[in-house]
Write an enzyme that holds these catalytic residues in place. Sequence first.
Site, PDB file in Angstrom:
ATOM      1  N   ASP A  34       0.974  -1.042   0.059  1.00  0.00           N
ATOM      2  CA  ASP A  34      -0.055   0.078  -0.048  1.00  0.00           C
ATOM      3  C   ASP A  34       0.898   1.265  -0.058  1.00  0.00           C
ATOM      4  O   ASP A  34       1.836   1.311   0.879  1.00  0.00           O
ATOM      5  CB  ASP A  34      -0.884   0.085   1.376  1.00  0.00           C
ATOM      6  CG  ASP A  34      -2.066  -0.890   1.210  1.00  0.00           C
ATOM      7  OD1 ASP A  34      -2.181  -1.711   0.352  1.00  0.00           O
ATOM      8  OD2 ASP A  34      -2.744  -1.041   2.305  1.00  0.00           O
ATOM      9  N   TYR A  63     -11.703  -4.221  -1.486  1.00  0.00           N
ATOM     10  CA  TYR A  63     -10.921  -4.121  -0.566  1.00  0.00           C
ATOM     11  C   TYR A  63     -11.698  -3.195   0.609  1.00  0.00           C
ATOM     12  O   TYR A  63     -11.804  -1.800   0.314  1.00  0.00           O
ATOM     13  CB  TYR A  63      -9.470  -3.369  -0.559  1.00  0.00           C
ATOM     14  CG  TYR A  63      -8.533  -3.822   0.626  1.00  0.00           C
ATOM     15  CD1 TYR A  63      -8.191  -4.907   1.156  1.00  0.00           C
ATOM     16  CD2 TYR A  63      -8.129  -2.393   1.452  1.00  0.00           C
ATOM     17  CE1 TYR A  63      -7.506  -5.014   2.421  1.00  0.00           C
ATOM     18  CE2 TYR A  63      -7.471  -2.564   2.339  1.00  0.00           C
ATOM     19  CZ  TYR A  63      -7.076  -3.778   3.007  1.00  0.00           C
ATOM     20  OH  TYR A  63      -6.400  -3.934   3.955  1.00  0.00           O
TER      21      TYR A  63
END
Length: 718
Positions: free
Chosen positions: A50, A265
């Site tokens: 990320d 997500y």
Amino acid sequence: MPILDPTWLPLSVLKSKGSNLRFLAFKIEKILREISLISKSASGFIHACDYDQEGEVIGYNILEHACHNKYSLSKRAKFSSLTDEEIIQSFNNLLPPSQKLKDAGTSRHMIDFIYGINLSRALTNSVNKKDSPGADKKGYRQLSIGRVQGPTLAFVVEREKEIESHIFEPYWNVMADFEKNNQIIKTYYYPYRIDTKSAAENIINSCKNQLGKATDINIQKTAIKPPFPFNLGDLQKEAFRFFRFTPSYTLSIAEKLYLSALISYPRTSSQKLPSSINYEKIIKAVSNLDNNLHQNSSYGNKTKSILSYSEISLKLLANKVLKPNEGKETDPAHPAIYPTGQKPKRSLEDSEIKLLDLIIRRLLSSFGEEASSSQIIVTITVKDKFTFKAEEKKIVVEGWIKYYRPYFDLSGFMIQDSLSFLKRNDILKNVKIELLEKFTQPPFRYNQSTLLQKMEREKIGTKSTRSEIISTLFKRNYITNFVLSTAHQSVTDDSKVVSKNSPASNYQKKQPTKDGFVGMQKSGLRPTEIGLAIVNSMKKYIPNIVSTNLTRDMETQLEQIESGNTTSVQVVEKARNQIKEAIESFNLNESKIGQEISSALEVNKTTNLWRKPTSISSLGPCPVCKSGNLIVKKAVKSKKRFAGCTNYTSAKCLTTSPLPQKGTIKNVGKKCEKCNWPIISAHGINQGKRYQWEFCINSSCPLKISNNGNKKITSKQT
DNA sequence: GCAAGGTC
């Protein structure tokens, strides 16, 4: 001694016999060995975690510790959604590693660790001295506090104190029915709040059975924009509102849906959907889910007014432009939550179907057409002087609302209108007029959903951890979920679903009612004695840990590391000095803190959790032993409440005093001039009449004996 | 075992 400089230990230490992390250490070693092996033959390293602070640290640790210090040689892929387009683009434009982001991240780890671990240990030690009433059978009671736990607990405590110190001030409403063409118009006197009863009665006497004139008819149209695509917080809020799922339960279901490839997500703060996810493809795919989801399910399209996915997607795809109404919240690593449109490969649980349905309808609605409402406010004037108003709101253009059904909140909207037939200067006759006595209301208690929203607003914790922090407060028994109507079955744990009928859901009435103040305010999250004692002690001795300033200050410092205005070394050093000071202040006052919290633990043991909300705080210092506090207790046999000293067990202080059995008791912070016992206030309703009075709780106070006052308190305690 | 952050 505080640990101010935690260091990495070699795995060999953890693997040694007697280590409680032995098993884990072997597992970790195996993973490291495998990554290390692959890394040796790698021609280069691309960090593709990320793109945020925490993601940077995860990749950094792997590159440094498993790939032999390759972080500085690595390249960074930057993308914010896992679509082919974005990933390819990011790999074609690799960046150097983001050292400053990594520094900010590792500093965050360090600071949270040295604050949290040291203070939690100090707190735990303070109550685990010999003979401590707080210790369990094994003589141990675990307590904790942290940068996020502390302020979150303090929110609940502060709210409780606001509620306790609220003074119910009376005010009056005048409600009137007017009639025309056999139609009844329900109105209220304007301005709504009338401060004195005599003024209200004057209005009634002047307007009863009189004629009124419609002096103003105001119609306002308001656009209602489609909702934003879900981020995690909004999903948790909506699932609580409609299904009564607690935030942590919602996250756990969302996680299952994500792992089954049914939604994107879920741990995201973004309210935006990049066009690269291909809107059209998803909307089309979703339309194939109708039968899959709603067959064999106790939930689904039960009524005709709820459209099927295919019906909605047909309408949306017929539109010229396909664009979601996005919010302003963003996320560096993920887009908003959307359904993938894939068919479930296993049978879904009821809760999963519910949440998926909500996510699908939300996504479709965000692409919907604007809706609009129309509000009509009619002003009726009697004798050119007294004004009454009637208002109604209705949906005139349904737009996206019909896609979001059944989740759209229709409260506050009329289905049929009863006012639009009126015209200006119409004459109406008053047929009914009545007086309502109301009281100003204290603020509502938080529920899990509103507490999470408060954390969001105050920017403490992250989207992934907020619900967990609330669960931790439950686990430590710092907060409880108070249910009024079923007090005996009071929910004190962190359940998955809050019953819709239970006031713990914090059902909020818009207007206080005559008897409202007795029943309305008592549901929701309350601090326990321990929770309250911890906040009070921390406020006294190390105020930083329960204030949001610490987090705020840390955020600022971390941002400055990211922008290069300061260094990680400086920031961590500063935090280290602060914690040193805090621990020193803690140690100086350790016996006091230990005693304060221990008495709270004692109270929790001897009283029921559902006792009156206001008994959570001390009624004042014990005038006899001086070191304890008088608190509300319940007699074991008679179940009657009375005031007793917290030193009953520890120091055998037997001070007690009778209390009124009904109504709410409040500590007003005063002491009796004559005998020095606490003066408290009691209020409630008796035979429909509201009362509030203050008195010294000492039954043998010289003042009372002389003037024979306080006859009301006569019950003797056993 | 304690924090807060991440993950399946």
